[in-house]
Design a protein around this motif. Structure first.
Motif, mmCIF file in Angstrom:
data_model
loop_
_atom_site.group_PDB
_atom_site.id
_atom_site.type_symbol
_atom_site.label_atom_id
_atom_site.label_comp_id
_atom_site.label_asym_id
_atom_site.label_seq_id
_atom_site.Cartn_x
_atom_site.Cartn_y
_atom_site.Cartn_z
ATOM 1 N N ARG A 194 39.272 49.138 32.733
ATOM 2 C CA ARG A 194 39.457 47.969 33.110
ATOM 3 C C ARG A 194 40.340 48.205 34.323
ATOM 4 O O ARG A 194 41.445 48.893 34.477
ATOM 5 N N THR A 195 40.106 47.522 35.623
ATOM 6 C CA THR A 195 40.639 47.649 36.765
ATOM 7 C C THR A 195 41.508 46.273 37.418
ATOM 8 O O THR A 195 40.770 45.414 37.311
ATOM 9 N N PHE A 196 42.603 46.609 37.687
ATOM 10 C CA PHE A 196 43.087 45.117 38.269
ATOM 11 C C PHE A 196 43.902 45.526 39.460
ATOM 12 O O PHE A 196 44.362 46.799 39.871
ATOM 13 N N GLU A 197 44.062 44.341 40.157
ATOM 14 C CA GLU A 197 44.878 44.403 41.517
ATOM 15 C C GLU A 197 46.121 43.967 41.605
ATOM 16 O O GLU A 197 46.268 42.627 40.927
ATOM 17 N N VAL A 198 47.031 44.302 41.878
ATOM 18 C CA VAL A 198 48.576 43.989 41.714
ATOM 19 C C VAL A 198 49.492 44.153 42.960
ATOM 20 O O VAL A 198 49.088 44.987 43.763
ATOM 21 N N HIS A 199 50.084 42.891 43.169
ATOM 22 C CA HIS A 199 50.963 42.758 44.258
ATOM 23 C C HIS A 199 51.951 41.703 43.966
ATOM 24 O O HIS A 199 51.782 40.963 43.221
ATOM 25 N N SER A 200 52.998 41.881 44.653
ATOM 26 C CA SER A 200 54.167 40.654 44.562
ATOM 27 C C SER A 200 54.539 40.031 45.678
ATOM 28 O O SER A 200 54.218 40.681 46.934
ATOM 29 N N ALA A 201 54.815 38.959 46.007
ATOM 30 C CA ALA A 201 55.222 38.003 46.930
ATOM 31 C C ALA A 201 56.518 37.417 46.908
ATOM 32 O O ALA A 201 56.922 36.950 45.817
ATOM 33 N N TYR A 202 57.410 37.644 47.891
ATOM 34 C CA TYR A 202 58.756 36.895 47.944
ATOM 35 C C TYR A 202 58.732 35.686 49.012
ATOM 36 O O TYR A 202 58.892 35.983 50.165
ATOM 37 N N ARG A 203 58.808 34.663 48.480
ATOM 38 C CA ARG A 203 58.925 33.351 49.331
ATOM 39 C C ARG A 203 59.989 32.515 49.316
ATOM 40 O O ARG A 203 60.535 32.398 48.116
ATOM 41 N N LYS A 255 61.380 35.670 53.891
ATOM 42 C CA LYS A 255 60.059 34.652 53.677
ATOM 43 C C LYS A 255 59.126 35.388 54.214
ATOM 44 O O LYS A 255 58.681 35.775 55.414
ATOM 45 N N GLY A 256 57.945 35.000 53.275
ATOM 46 C CA GLY A 256 56.593 35.779 53.668
ATOM 47 C C GLY A 256 56.477 37.313 53.256
ATOM 48 O O GLY A 256 55.389 37.770 53.667
ATOM 49 N N LEU A 257 57.558 37.681 52.662
ATOM 50 C CA LEU A 257 57.449 39.309 52.312
ATOM 51 C C LEU A 257 56.576 39.509 51.090
ATOM 52 O O LEU A 257 56.433 38.704 50.255
ATOM 53 N N ARG A 258 55.496 40.344 51.550
ATOM 54 C CA ARG A 258 54.337 40.735 50.431
ATOM 55 C C ARG A 258 54.234 42.095 50.431
ATOM 56 O O ARG A 258 54.011 43.046 51.265
ATOM 57 N N THR A 259 54.056 42.680 49.228
ATOM 58 C CA THR A 259 53.830 44.205 48.858
ATOM 59 C C THR A 259 52.430 44.510 49.160
ATOM 60 O O THR A 259 51.518 43.443 49.042
ATOM 61 N N ARG A 260 51.954 45.532 49.458
ATOM 62 C CA ARG A 260 50.860 46.031 49.584
ATOM 63 C C ARG A 260 50.129 45.948 48.264
ATOM 64 O O ARG A 260 50.545 46.274 47.188
ATOM 65 N N GLU A 262 50.725 45.827 31.879
ATOM 66 C CA GLU A 262 51.221 44.762 32.972
ATOM 67 C C GLU A 262 52.593 45.196 33.536
ATOM 68 O O GLU A 262 52.683 45.334 34.883
ATOM 69 N N ARG A 263 53.574 45.318 32.705
ATOM 70 C CA ARG A 263 54.806 45.688 33.043
ATOM 71 C C ARG A 263 54.917 47.250 33.931
ATOM 72 O O ARG A 263 55.461 47.241 34.928
ATOM 73 N N TRP A 264 53.989 47.935 33.498
ATOM 74 C CA TRP A 264 53.831 49.426 34.111
ATOM 75 C C TRP A 264 53.148 49.187 35.336
ATOM 76 O O TRP A 264 53.640 49.938 36.392
ATOM 77 N N SER A 265 52.191 48.278 35.384
ATOM 78 C CA SER A 265 51.342 48.162 36.617
ATOM 79 C C SER A 265 52.603 47.540 37.951
ATOM 80 O O SER A 265 52.516 47.814 39.010
ATOM 81 N N LYS A 266 53.406 46.458 37.456
ATOM 82 C CA LYS A 266 54.234 45.865 38.529
ATOM 83 C C LYS A 266 55.442 46.640 38.833
ATOM 84 O O LYS A 266 56.087 46.400 39.505
ATOM 85 N N HIS A 267 55.702 47.751 37.738
ATOM 86 C CA HIS A 267 57.191 48.642 38.164
ATOM 87 C C HIS A 267 56.791 49.919 38.264
ATOM 88 O O HIS A 267 56.887 50.465 39.513
ATOM 89 N N GLU A 268 56.127 50.679 37.369
ATOM 90 C CA GLU A 268 55.870 52.119 37.614
ATOM 91 C C GLU A 268 54.893 52.248 38.757
ATOM 92 O O GLU A 268 55.024 53.472 39.106
ATOM 93 N N ALA A 269 53.764 51.761 38.503
ATOM 94 C CA ALA A 269 52.665 52.058 39.340
ATOM 95 C C ALA A 269 53.000 51.452 40.994
ATOM 96 O O ALA A 269 52.268 52.045 41.941
ATOM 97 N N MET A 270 53.861 50.674 40.966
ATOM 98 C CA MET A 270 54.147 49.991 42.601
ATOM 99 C C MET A 270 54.769 50.983 43.336
ATOM 100 O O MET A 270 55.677 51.797 43.143
ATOM 101 N N ASP A 287 64.895 37.418 43.412
ATOM 102 C CA ASP A 287 64.941 37.706 41.926
ATOM 103 C C ASP A 287 63.778 37.195 41.017
ATOM 104 O O ASP A 287 63.592 37.684 39.827
ATOM 105 N N LYS A 288 62.734 36.431 41.566
ATOM 106 C CA LYS A 288 61.668 35.857 40.968
ATOM 107 C C LYS A 288 60.424 35.996 41.822
ATOM 108 O O LYS A 288 60.137 34.875 42.341
ATOM 109 N N PRO A 289 59.905 36.952 42.041
ATOM 110 C CA PRO A 289 58.712 37.077 43.042
ATOM 111 C C PRO A 289 57.436 36.535 42.304
ATOM 112 O O PRO A 289 57.316 36.367 41.190
ATOM 113 N N ASP A 290 56.673 36.217 43.129
ATOM 114 C CA ASP A 290 55.291 35.648 42.551
ATOM 115 C C ASP A 290 54.342 36.741 42.220
ATOM 116 O O ASP A 290 53.810 37.480 43.328
ATOM 117 N N TRP A 291 54.210 37.199 40.954
ATOM 118 C CA TRP A 291 53.261 38.435 40.958
ATOM 119 C C TRP A 291 51.943 38.151 40.606
ATOM 120 O O TRP A 291 51.680 36.850 40.099
#
Length: 726
Positions: A279-288, A257-262, A196-204, A293-297
């Protein structure tokens, strides 16, 4: 409920009271109800009569109709058997005259043939009035409510019970369907530690530095997850983090406000009993609300593919199950759906462990970028060992082409275990292949070289391969073909003309065929390989048109005798305004003059004249109104009024046509307005034939061989040129 046991139950018959009521069922004055634009007229008191009795654990409901009872028929039309303990029901249809059984059905009561038309199920009159049209004594109504455990009584209670049974049976069927799914899904192990951490950091693909202002000494790096030194930030500008050296985008904290990664897709492969699961996952983050410093993953699994050592494959997608709720649902296709333009990043950190067990025969870990999703790649690789072997010697381009074309027994020999023999070459040629950037065509040249028992220069094989010029494409030359001589000639002419190698080859092939058609002495090297190919090609074209306009016209008139009879009829379609005019040719000679003047194929291409005789498409000349005699553009107009082609000198289309486009739409509207009924039928037929022609051209992958559009699919060029009115 067994039908044999139900038939043995004591019957329910119509009573004398029911017969008396049925005989006096007429209203003194018919009742008329109006609902929307419908008008309902009723002349009877009752539409249906019910009796019910319990038979042990079964409630038996008999349905009679007043018309039958009034005639003295004692048998019910329907017998509905309800078993509350089993939550089931079934209906027997009988002949009311003699009681003979007609059929059994599981239909709901309001779907039975003679019941669905009664006024109880109409929108009007009022429900209270509708209830009175069903005759049943109060004890019978209460018994239905009590026995079936419903909130409603009488017919409404029966309907409520049947709905409950339907829902119960649907639930049971769904549970039965989902049971094997859940058993297989239960094999899935917990998510890998670190994935999960790899998906949110290395793969982004997207990282940011959030800063307070341009004067701030530090900013927050989304990858480092800490404050880092800030160096000349520019809002939405790109840069590099001084700590992690990742590519970042600068973001002002007050404006996020409203920033969201692809969204990206990541996969991991985990071992299970008897195989592995992808297993395949979809990952993105949102900054509201400036929470830099605390995005919604979002880390959501949407696909699982189970692959077993015995060859079984099952794929599940996380989707809405029958429009009810979300869950993993088994797919009809054993391989996962490939989402358009979505690349999946594979988690690499556990592959070395898997290589010792379930992936010992795979080269999936060697690919920098997989050509397909991991599941599809593993499936294709297992069926074609050459892919694994090519990946191991880093020939990824050739392996990718083999994957996309599928297994070809003419290209590969699957019975062999050595790569060279599998590719139908030898080790020496395989070594040469490694030093190139090979394609499938390169491999075919190597295979042909081996069959010919000769050695050609690597530069020649590589050049033909990179430009996708197969051995068979040189078959227009007389045998024996001296491939090296042809290659050297094309290379020289490429330098002279400044064109690509592929385009130079196309020009040479076109020239050679024209020279042969012109009956030139192609046995002479001076003719077959002229010093200036471009000039010789132009001379060949001019020579092929060298007959006089009169001779060419006579030749075409003899071959296409109906054209001169059809062309004069096109005058009615002519159209003009202050700037532009569409002029119709009146004879074949007009078309020949147009083709020679604009240097395109109208003066000699047979298909134009064939389409005229078939009444499929017609030629028109687009002129400037103040210069009607000067050729400008030639149009090919479908019999439907749509424009198929518009070409000027050299079969081109130049920017000067753009201002005339609105006028061409006016012309098409005029064309359709003056068509008669017969011509409209011809237009429909021509439109259908054109679509079939485009489909065939696309299937055959035919391309444009020369000009500005060389190399493009002919179907794409024709469709892009096509114009039609709405």
């Amino acid at each position: 409920m067994q039908r044999k046991e139900l038939r043995a139950l004591k019957r329910i018959y119509a009573t004398p009271t029911m017969r008396r009521i049925a005989q006096d069922n007429k209203l003194d004055k018919p009742i008329v109800y109006k609902y929307s634009w419908h008008k309902y007229t009723y002349s009877t008191k009752y539409d249906m009569m019910l009796r019910c009795q319990s038979r042990g654990s079964i409630l038996m409901i008999a349905v009679f109709f007043p018309d039958d009872v009034a005639k003295g028929f004692k048998y019910p039309v329907y017998e509905i058997y309800c078993n509350p303990k089993g939550c089931e029901y079934i209906t027997r249809e009988r002949n009311p005259e003699d009681g003979k059984e007609i059929r059994w059905t599981n239909a709901l009561v309001f779907n039975l043939e003679r019941i669905d038309t009664i006024r109880f199920f109409d929108y009007e009159p009022d429900l209270k009035i509708r209830k009175r049209t069903i005759w049943q004594n109060n004890d019978g109504k209460k018994e239905i409510k009590q026995f079936l455990g419903t909130n409603m009584s009488g017919l409404e209670g029966l309907i409520e019970y049947q709905h409950r049974c339907k829902l119960y049976s649907i639930k049971k069927a769904e549970e039965k369907e989902q049971e094997p799914w859940d058993e297989e899904l239960a094999l899935t192990p917990p998510v890998l530690k670190g994935f999960e951490r790899w998906s949110k950091h290395e793969a982004m693909n997207e990282n940011f530095i959030f800063y307070e202002s341009i004067h701030s000494p530090t900013g927050y790096c989304s990858y480092c997850e800490k404050e880092v030194p800030l160096i000349k930030p520019k809002r939405n500008g790109e840069g590099k983090c001084p700590c992690c050296h990742k590519k970042i985008t600068f973001k002002l904290r007050s404006k996020i406000k409203g920033l969201r990664t692809r969204a990206i897709s990541t996969s991991c492969i985990q071992r299970i009993e008897g195989g592995y699961v992808v297993r395949t996952f979809e990952v993105h983050s949102a900054y509201r609300n400036a929470t830099y410093d605390k995005p919604d993953w979002s880390f959501i699994e949407y696909q699982r593919t189970f692959m077993y050592s015995d060859g079984r494959i099952t794929t599940y997608e996380y989707e809405t199950y029958k429009n009810k709720y979300l869950r993993f649902c088994k797919q009809e296709s054993k391989l996962p759906y490939e989402y358009y333009n979505r690349k999946i990043k594979l988690y690499p950190r556990n592959l070395s462990l898997l290589k010792k067990s379930v992936l010992r025969n795979s080269a999936i870990d060697l690919w920098p970028i997989l050509p397909y999703s991991p599941a599809k790649y593993l499936y294709v690789e297992k069926g074609n060992p050459a892919i694994e072997m090519l990946a191991k010697i880093k020939l990824f381009g050739l392996a990718k082409e083999i994957i996309k074309t599928g297994y070809d027994k003419n290209l590969l020999n699957q019975d062999e275990t050595e790569l060279a023999k599998m590719l139908k070459i030898d080790n020496a040629r395989l070594k040469r292949l490694k030093n190139m950037t090979p394609t499938l065509v390169t491999l075919k040249w190597m295979q042909y070289e081996k069959l010919a028992n000769t050695i050609w220069p690597d530069d020649m094989i590589s050049e033909f391969g990179q430009n996708e010029i197969e051995v068979s494409e040189l078959n227009f030359l007389p045998k024996p073909i001296k491939y090296m001589k042809v290659y050297n000639y094309i290379r020289r002419q490429q330098i002279l003309s400044g064109e690509t190698f592929k385009q130079t080859f196309i020009t040479y092939r076109d020239y050679y065929c024209l020279a042969e058609r012109n009956k030139w002495n192609i046995a002479s090297t001076q003719i077959s390989m002229p010093k200036n190919l471009e000039q010789a090609h132009m001379n060949a074209i001019l020579f092929s048109r060298g007959t006089s306009i009169k001779n060419q016209t006579e030749k075409l008139e003899k071959e296409w005798p109906l054209c001169n009879k059809i062309l004069p009829d096109l005058k009615k379609y002519e159209c003009s305004n202050n700037e532009y005019s569409v002029v119709a040719p009146v004879c074949i000679e007009d078309m020949v003059r147009e083709g020679i003047a604009l240097n395109h194929c109208m003066d000699h291409a047979d298909f134009y004249y064939d389409r005229i005789q078939q009444r499929e498409a017609y030629p028109f000349f687009l002129r400037k109104t103040n210069q009607k005699d000067m050729p400008w553009y030639t149009l090919e107009v479908e019999a439907s009024g749509n424009i198929r082609q518009k070409r000027t000198t050299g079969d081109n289309q130049n920017p000067d046509l753009e201002p005339a486009i609105p006028f061409l739409y006016e012309f098409m509207e005029h064309f359709k307005q003056v068509m008669n009924a017969e011509e409209i039928k011809q237009g429909i037929k021509a439109d259908k034939k054109r679509k079939e022609e485009y489909k065939k051209l696309r299937e055959e992958q035919k391309k444009v061989w020369h000009g500005k559009l060389a190399g493009q699919l002919l179907a794409d060029v024709l469709e892009a040129d096509f114009m039609q009115t709405i």
